[in-house]
Motif scaffolding. Structure first.
Motif, PDB file in Angstrom:
ATOM      1  N   ALA A 292      18.015  18.595  -0.635  1.00  0.00           N
ATOM      2  CA  ALA A 292      16.746  18.470  -1.369  1.00  0.00           C
ATOM      3  C   ALA A 292      15.722  19.438  -0.777  1.00  0.00           C
ATOM      4  O   ALA A 292      15.387  19.328   0.403  1.00  0.00           O
ATOM      5  CB  ALA A 292      16.232  17.039  -1.286  1.00  0.00           C
ATOM      6  N   ARG A 293      15.229  20.336  -1.593  1.00  0.00           N
ATOM      7  CA  ARG A 293      14.233  21.296  -1.118  1.00  0.00           C
ATOM      8  C   ARG A 293      12.932  21.130  -1.904  1.00  0.00           C
ATOM      9  O   ARG A 293      12.930  20.769  -3.081  1.00  0.00           O
ATOM     10  CB  ARG A 293      14.734  22.733  -1.216  1.00  0.00           C
ATOM     11  CG  ARG A 293      15.318  23.112  -2.539  1.00  0.00           C
ATOM     12  CD  ARG A 293      16.026  24.455  -2.468  1.00  0.00           C
ATOM     13  NE  ARG A 293      15.090  25.530  -2.220  1.00  0.00           N
ATOM     14  CZ  ARG A 293      14.510  26.242  -3.181  1.00  0.00           C
ATOM     15  NH1 ARG A 293      14.756  25.973  -4.456  1.00  0.00           N
ATOM     16  NH2 ARG A 293      13.679  27.214  -2.880  1.00  0.00           N
ATOM     17  N   TYR A 294      11.832  21.376  -1.216  1.00  0.00           N
ATOM     18  CA  TYR A 294      10.509  21.181  -1.810  1.00  0.00           C
ATOM     19  C   TYR A 294      10.088  22.399  -2.636  1.00  0.00           C
ATOM     20  O   TYR A 294       9.563  22.273  -3.725  1.00  0.00           O
ATOM     21  CB  TYR A 294       9.481  20.933  -0.697  1.00  0.00           C
ATOM     22  CG  TYR A 294       8.122  20.501  -1.193  1.00  0.00           C
ATOM     23  CD1 TYR A 294       7.825  19.156  -1.342  1.00  0.00           C
ATOM     24  CD2 TYR A 294       7.132  21.436  -1.493  1.00  0.00           C
ATOM     25  CE1 TYR A 294       6.580  18.742  -1.794  1.00  0.00           C
ATOM     26  CE2 TYR A 294       5.888  21.042  -1.941  1.00  0.00           C
ATOM     27  CZ  TYR A 294       5.607  19.689  -2.090  1.00  0.00           C
ATOM     28  OH  TYR A 294       4.375  19.295  -2.535  1.00  0.00           O
ATOM     29  N   GLY A 295      10.357  23.573  -2.075  1.00  0.00           N
ATOM     30  CA  GLY A 295       9.927  24.801  -2.739  1.00  0.00           C
ATOM     31  C   GLY A 295      10.852  25.171  -3.881  1.00  0.00           C
ATOM     32  O   GLY A 295      12.055  25.304  -3.717  1.00  0.00           O
ATOM     33  N   SER A 296      10.303  25.307  -5.075  1.00  0.00           N
ATOM     34  CA  SER A 296      11.061  25.742  -6.240  1.00  0.00           C
ATOM     35  C   SER A 296      10.129  26.533  -7.144  1.00  0.00           C
ATOM     36  O   SER A 296       9.024  26.087  -7.440  1.00  0.00           O
ATOM     37  CB  SER A 296      11.621  24.531  -7.000  1.00  0.00           C
ATOM     38  OG  SER A 296      12.186  24.933  -8.221  1.00  0.00           O
ATOM     39  N   THR A 297      10.581  27.697  -7.545  1.00  0.00           N
ATOM     40  CA  THR A 297       9.736  28.551  -8.391  1.00  0.00           C
ATOM     41  C   THR A 297       9.440  27.896  -9.730  1.00  0.00           C
ATOM     42  O   THR A 297       8.304  27.893 -10.217  1.00  0.00           O
ATOM     43  CB  THR A 297      10.425  29.907  -8.617  1.00  0.00           C
ATOM     44  OG1 THR A 297      10.735  30.494  -7.357  1.00  0.00           O
ATOM     45  CG2 THR A 297       9.522  30.838  -9.400  1.00  0.00           C
ATOM     46  N   ARG A 298      10.482  27.298 -10.335  1.00  0.00           N
ATOM     47  CA  ARG A 298      10.322  26.709 -11.667  1.00  0.00           C
ATOM     48  C   ARG A 298       9.676  25.329 -11.648  1.00  0.00           C
ATOM     49  O   ARG A 298       8.951  24.954 -12.563  1.00  0.00           O
ATOM     50  CB  ARG A 298      11.688  26.614 -12.361  1.00  0.00           C
ATOM     51  CG  ARG A 298      12.264  27.950 -12.771  1.00  0.00           C
ATOM     52  CD  ARG A 298      13.513  27.755 -13.607  1.00  0.00           C
ATOM     53  NE  ARG A 298      14.535  26.985 -12.908  1.00  0.00           N
ATOM     54  CZ  ARG A 298      15.626  26.501 -13.480  1.00  0.00           C
ATOM     55  NH1 ARG A 298      15.815  26.694 -14.778  1.00  0.00           N
ATOM     56  NH2 ARG A 298      16.518  25.823 -12.790  1.00  0.00           N
TER      57      ARG A 298
ATOM     58  N   ILE B 190      26.024  16.383  -3.568  1.00  0.00           N
ATOM     59  CA  ILE B 190      25.412  15.706  -4.719  1.00  0.00           C
ATOM     60  C   ILE B 190      24.077  16.371  -5.047  1.00  0.00           C
ATOM     61  O   ILE B 190      23.215  16.505  -4.180  1.00  0.00           O
ATOM     62  CB  ILE B 190      25.199  14.209  -4.405  1.00  0.00           C
ATOM     63  CG1 ILE B 190      26.552  13.557  -4.039  1.00  0.00           C
ATOM     64  CG2 ILE B 190      24.542  13.485  -5.567  1.00  0.00           C
ATOM     65  CD1 ILE B 190      26.417  12.245  -3.306  1.00  0.00           C
ATOM     66  N   GLN B 191      23.900  16.766  -6.289  1.00  0.00           N
ATOM     67  CA  GLN B 191      22.686  17.470  -6.687  1.00  0.00           C
ATOM     68  C   GLN B 191      21.461  16.554  -6.607  1.00  0.00           C
ATOM     69  O   GLN B 191      21.446  15.469  -7.207  1.00  0.00           O
ATOM     70  CB  GLN B 191      22.828  17.995  -8.118  1.00  0.00           C
ATOM     71  CG  GLN B 191      24.000  18.932  -8.322  1.00  0.00           C
ATOM     72  CD  GLN B 191      23.877  20.198  -7.506  1.00  0.00           C
ATOM     73  OE1 GLN B 191      22.876  20.908  -7.577  1.00  0.00           O
ATOM     74  NE2 GLN B 191      24.892  20.495  -6.714  1.00  0.00           N
ATOM     75  N   GLY B 192      20.434  16.988  -5.889  1.00  0.00           N
ATOM     76  CA  GLY B 192      19.241  16.167  -5.706  1.00  0.00           C
ATOM     77  C   GLY B 192      18.437  15.960  -6.970  1.00  0.00           C
ATOM     78  O   GLY B 192      17.657  15.002  -7.068  1.00  0.00           O
ATOM     79  N   ASP B 193      18.617  16.850  -7.951  1.00  0.00           N
ATOM     80  CA  ASP B 193      17.851  16.722  -9.198  1.00  0.00           C
ATOM     81  C   ASP B 193      18.664  16.062 -10.312  1.00  0.00           C
ATOM     82  O   ASP B 193      18.384  16.253 -11.501  1.00  0.00           O
ATOM     83  CB  ASP B 193      17.324  18.082  -9.653  1.00  0.00           C
ATOM     84  CG  ASP B 193      18.419  19.098  -9.910  1.00  0.00           C
ATOM     85  OD1 ASP B 193      19.611  18.748  -9.737  1.00  0.00           O
ATOM     86  OD2 ASP B 193      18.099  20.241 -10.278  1.00  0.00           O
TER      87      ASP B 193
END
Length: 319
Positions: free
Chosen positions: A65-71, A156-159
């Protein structure tokens, strides 16, 4: 796994190479065998066989899980039904019976604190990790340093907040054989499923091992057109790995097929390894945009969401 020059030790090594058993359980058997002063091979095999459920591979679920996302910045902390998205992913993944442990992997203190607040398990990973797969390996190594052993890692995908436990169980199961890596696919629904370049397709052999992954329509026919009667397979986002293969996967250089399709899993097939694909009938897709998040919350608020029985929504059922 077992250091022994005895005939018994050799037998145990051969048995354990065929099936995966916990190290502690095997060591206990060795001690008993040695104490008996030379039990026969058949006795050893019988004793290992009696381990039953203890012999199942140990499976680690990791949710990068990452906080920074461009979209979509701060996506893991966006609220769904009043709780952070990462809460839903964690609680629903944790319900999978195949998992011996489920951990969130993040490099952001805000996500770390949110997971701790709802009682989840989380490990802070390095900001140097380029992707979720590298975070999985870092978590695996951190737990290994604490004396914990896992044979399989499920990424497992966090989103994907409403991932079903069945999907995780199938993803874990497909790498319990000769395949070093696994993923899932579902039957295609329509032409857009097959022709869209952002929808990854896969073709399989008779054992459900992947022959090739592509953004193009595969298999391709002479007419060059979509065939509604052909059973195309669309790949889903989840991956699983034998823990012994995960470091090799990360270290493998990008291959020609990987670069051509921009699909990292193709380097595994090109290198001669096997990827097994589990088939599921349906998938809850991830949340990629703010608009999808709003739509999802509206469905839940109106009671029209079809997965209201998932563990992460139990607080709504109690109202």
């Amino acid at each position: 796994m077992v250091e022994s020059d005895s005939k018994e030790g050799g037998v145990i090594k051969r048995v354990c190479s065929a099936r995966i058993y916990p190290v502690k359980a095997v060591c206990a058997i060795v001690k008993r065998v040695v104490g008996l002063g030379g039990a026969g091979a058949s006795t050893i095999v019988k004793r290992i066989g009696r381990l039953g459920g203890q012999g199942a591979p140990r499976v680690l679920g990791v949710i990068p899980a990452r906080y920074g996302s461009t979209r979509f910045p701060a996506k893991p902390l966006k609220l769904i039904a009043g709780k952070p998205m990462i809460y839903h992913t964690y609680m629903n993944a944790k319900a999978a019976k195949s998992l011996h442990k489920c951990v969130v992997a993040t490099d952001d203190q805000r996500i770390y604190d949110a997971v701790v607040a709802f009682g989840g398990e989380v490990i802070m990973t390095s900001i140097a990790c380029d992707n979720g797969t590298e975070r999985c390996l870092e978590v695996l190594n951190a737990l290994k340093a604490k004396g914990e052993h896992y044979d399989i890692v499920v990424n497992i995908q966090g989103d994907e907040p409403f991932i079903e436990e069945h999907h995780i169980n199938v993803a874990a199961e497909v790498v319990m054989g000769e395949a070093v890596m696994g993923t899932l696919a579902r039957p295609h629904k329509d032409e857009a499923d097959v022709t869209g370049v952002n929808n990854v397709k896969v073709v399989l052999d008779v054992h459900n091992h992947a022959l090739y992954f592509s953004r193009a329509m595969i298999p391709y026919n002479k007419k060059g057109t979509y065939d509604p009667d052909y059973p195309y397979w669309r790949k889903l986002g989840i991956y699983s790995y034998k823990s012994s293969f995960l470091p090799k996967f990360i270290e493998m250089p990008a291959s020609k097929l990987q670069k051509a399709e921009d699909l990292e899993q193709n380097k595994v097939i090109e290198a001669g390894y096997k990827i097994k694909v589990g088939i599921v009938e349906e998938a809850v897709h991830g949340v990629d945009t703010e608009e999808q998040l709003i739509h999802l919350n509206n469905l839940i608020d109106s009671g029209k969401f079809e997965f209201m029985d998932l563990p992460s929504l139990s607080h709504l059922r109690r109202k």
